[in-house]
Structure formats: structure tokens, C-alpha cells
Design a protein around this motif. Structure first.
Motif, PDB file in Angstrom:
ATOM      1  N   GLY A 120      37.341  37.721  57.664  1.00  0.00           N
ATOM      2  CA  GLY A 120      37.145  37.534  56.234  1.00  0.00           C
ATOM      3  C   GLY A 120      36.740  36.109  55.911  1.00  0.00           C
ATOM      4  N   PHE A 122      35.512  33.762  52.216  1.00  0.00           N
ATOM      5  CA  PHE A 122      34.588  34.004  51.108  1.00  0.00           C
ATOM      6  C   PHE A 122      33.144  34.154  51.571  1.00  0.00           C
ATOM      7  N   ALA A 125      31.844  37.518  51.196  1.00  0.00           N
ATOM      8  CA  ALA A 125      31.516  37.901  49.817  1.00  0.00           C
ATOM      9  C   ALA A 125      30.397  37.052  49.223  1.00  0.00           C
ATOM     10  N   ALA A 132      30.905  38.251  45.645  1.00  0.00           N
ATOM     11  CA  ALA A 132      31.559  37.189  44.883  1.00  0.00           C
ATOM     12  C   ALA A 132      30.917  36.993  43.516  1.00  0.00           C
ATOM     13  N   CYS A 162      40.800  40.843  55.593  1.00  0.00           N
ATOM     14  CA  CYS A 162      40.712  40.020  54.386  1.00  0.00           C
ATOM     15  C   CYS A 162      39.746  40.676  53.390  1.00  0.00           C
ATOM     16  N   ILE A 163      38.729  39.943  52.928  1.00  0.00           N
ATOM     17  CA  ILE A 163      37.796  40.452  51.922  1.00  0.00           C
ATOM     18  C   ILE A 163      36.673  41.282  52.550  1.00  0.00           C
ATOM     19  N   SER A 164      36.489  41.190  53.865  1.00  0.00           N
ATOM     20  CA  SER A 164      35.334  41.860  54.481  1.00  0.00           C
ATOM     21  C   SER A 164      35.336  43.384  54.366  1.00  0.00           C
ATOM     22  N   VAL A 166      35.188  45.036  51.833  1.00  0.00           N
ATOM     23  CA  VAL A 166      34.270  45.411  50.744  1.00  0.00           C
ATOM     24  C   VAL A 166      32.892  45.751  51.298  1.00  0.00           C
ATOM     25  N   VAL A 179      42.770  46.016  51.393  1.00  0.00           N
ATOM     26  CA  VAL A 179      42.711  44.564  51.216  1.00  0.00           C
ATOM     27  C   VAL A 179      44.087  44.079  50.761  1.00  0.00           C
ATOM     28  N   TYR A 191      44.272  38.383  44.963  1.00  0.00           N
ATOM     29  CA  TYR A 191      42.951  39.007  44.866  1.00  0.00           C
ATOM     30  C   TYR A 191      43.072  40.521  44.758  1.00  0.00           C
ATOM     31  N   THR A 194      40.411  43.249  43.817  1.00  0.00           N
ATOM     32  CA  THR A 194      39.418  43.757  44.766  1.00  0.00           C
ATOM     33  C   THR A 194      39.657  45.224  45.079  1.00  0.00           C
ATOM     34  N   MET A 228      44.261  37.870  52.147  1.00  0.00           N
ATOM     35  CA  MET A 228      44.322  38.403  50.785  1.00  0.00           C
ATOM     36  C   MET A 228      45.757  38.303  50.282  1.00  0.00           C
TER      37      MET A 228
END
Length: 252
Positions: A120, A122, A125, A132, A162-164, A166, A179, A191, A194, A228
Motif C-alpha cells: 500500500g 498513497f 492511490a 486519491a 493497505c489502500i491497494s 481499491v 481495508v 480511512y 474507503t 489503514m
């Protein structure tokens, strides 16, 4: 003490073989790792990337590292959390984590690997997608989308933390990912919004704690919350370790 000349010679030697991982095990799982830069606010989360690489190594995997050869969305001063007036290349920055052994994502051929893993940060994103900025209407980098779809269609496991997740939510309709939690829980999951975006993109979000993973058996996708969640570092590593162990188990 090494002289500058010795260090320079060794660096040039390493760069000459940068597209090949230094450790190859007969019969081991071949895993591609996709980075998005170097640094949590504008690239790959370094602790997550390190935890992934450590656990792949511990699991005996033969690892190759890739990143898109594109400019970052922007560059963040990590001491201030503010944008800087400069540009950086995602592949060049990712090479810092890969110790120079890295190749452009456009050259990744899924037929050469048993699994793919995305840390992950940012960068996932901002550089691998526009999540983002555009949220549910985001676009995914063309090579990232191609790689995810190729591994999915070949029924090869995909690990994301993490954010990946998405990325998978956007390009693999109906998949299940986590997440973390869909509520902030007093700031522990800052977060959490998300999760709602993932649902809007047509995927299913599964609430999990930081030390847990979710395995989408139908799509062979393994996800874990990692950063996250606001928690202690070893708990991040514990979740990533579980994710990698499950990904490797799926390659057998």
C-alpha cells in the motif's frame, strides 16, 4: 572502510544485473511485487514493502520487483506532509526499495509468475490509480489494470494490503477485499470511508482487524488492512505475514 571507487564499482555491477533477483530456488514460487514509489505519502509504504519482501524471502519465493515508468502525481515533503516543487519518477523512486533490481511494469509477463503482490501507501492511490483524487470514479494505470486482469484470468493469487485493495475493487467486478473497518472506531481506522467507496465500485468490503486477512476464494485475492489502521508496527507486520503466507499457499 570502503573507498568511493569500490562503492561505485559495486553499484555499477549491481545496476548491470538489476532486472534479476539475486536468489533463485529450484521449484520455488515465482512472485512479482509491484511498487508505486518510495514513501507513504507519495509512493509505496516502505514498512509494508519491506514486510512483504521479508516474508516472501522467508517463504522461499523467487521475487522480481516492478513499477510503472511514469511520473509521480506529486512529491511530498515527508517532514511536513506538504507538496514540493519537484517531479520524480515512480520507477526510479521504487528502485530505492528494490536496491536497484527492478524493471518497468510494462515488461511484466504474468505467464512467468505464480502470484503478484501490491504493497500500500498513497502511491497506490496516486500513481497506480487516481483514487486519491477521483474516488469511485478513479482510473487505474493501464499496466496495473492489465497485470491484475491477467493474473485474475489465469487464476493466480493476488495479494494487496493497505489502500491497494481499491485497485482490485475497480478492475475485478464483485471481488471481496478488506481495508480494515467501515467505521473509524475513535480514529483507529482513519480511512474507514474507503470501505464505502469499495462498495460503490461494485466490490464487497469485509471488516477485518489489522492482524487479520480476508481471502476471496473465488477470485484468489488476499487482502489485509496494514496501515489503514493506527496501531503498533509489529501488528502491521503480523497481518502482512499472514497475507503472504496465504498467497504462497495458493501457489502450491
Amino acid at each position: 572502510m570502503f573507498s568511493f571507487r569500490v562503492i561505485r564499482t559495486r553499484c555499477l555491477h549491481n545496476l548491470g544485473s538489476r532486472f534479476f533477483h539475486t536468489t533463485n530456488y529450484a521449484g520455488s514460487s515465482k512472485v512479482a511485487v509491484v511498487l508505486s514509489g518510495s514513501g507513504v505519502y507519495d509512493g509505496s509504504e516502505i514498512h509494508e514493502a519491506s514486510a512483504i519482501l521479508v516474508n516472501l524471502s522467508r517463504g522461499g519465493a523467487d521475487v522480481s520487483i516492478y513499477a510503472p515508468d511514469v511520473e509521480q502525481m506529486h512529491v511530498i515533503d515527508h517532514t511536513k506532509g506538504e507538496p514540493m516543487e519537484q517531479t520524480r519518477n515512480v520507477l526510479v523512486e521504487s528502485a530505492r526499495i528494490a536496491r536497484g533490481k527492478i524493471a518497468a511494469l510494462s515488461t511484466l509477463n504474468s505467464s512467468n509468475y505464480d502470484a503478484v503482490v501490491f504493497p500500500g501507501g498513497f502511491g497506490a492511490a496516486k500513481n497506480l490509480s487516481s483514487f486519491a483524487v477521483d474516488g469511485v470514479n478513479c482510473k487505474v494505470n493501464g499496466d496495473v489494470e492489465r497485470v491484475l486482469k491477467e493474473f485474475h484470468q489465469a487464476k493466480k493469487p493476488i495479494g494487496l494490503c493497505c489502500i491497494s485493495p481499491v485497485l482490485a475493487a475497480k478492475v475485478i467486478p464483485g471481488c471481496e477485499v478488506t481495508v480494515g473497518q467501515d467505521k473509524e472506531e475513535g480514529g483507529k481506522y482513519p480511512y474507514s470511508g474507503t470501505a464505502g467507496a469499495i462498495q460503490e465500485m461494485g466490490a464487497k468490503h469485509i471488516n477485518k482487524t489489522v492482524a487479520e486477512t480476508h481471502v476471496d476464494e473465488a477470485n484468489l485475492i488476499v487482502t489485509t488492512p496494514a496501515f489503514m489502521c493506527e496501531t503498533r508496527l509489529h501488528e502491521i507486520f503480523d497481518g502482512v505475514q499472514k497475507m503472504i503466507n496465504q498467497v504462497l499457499a495458493m501457489t502450491k
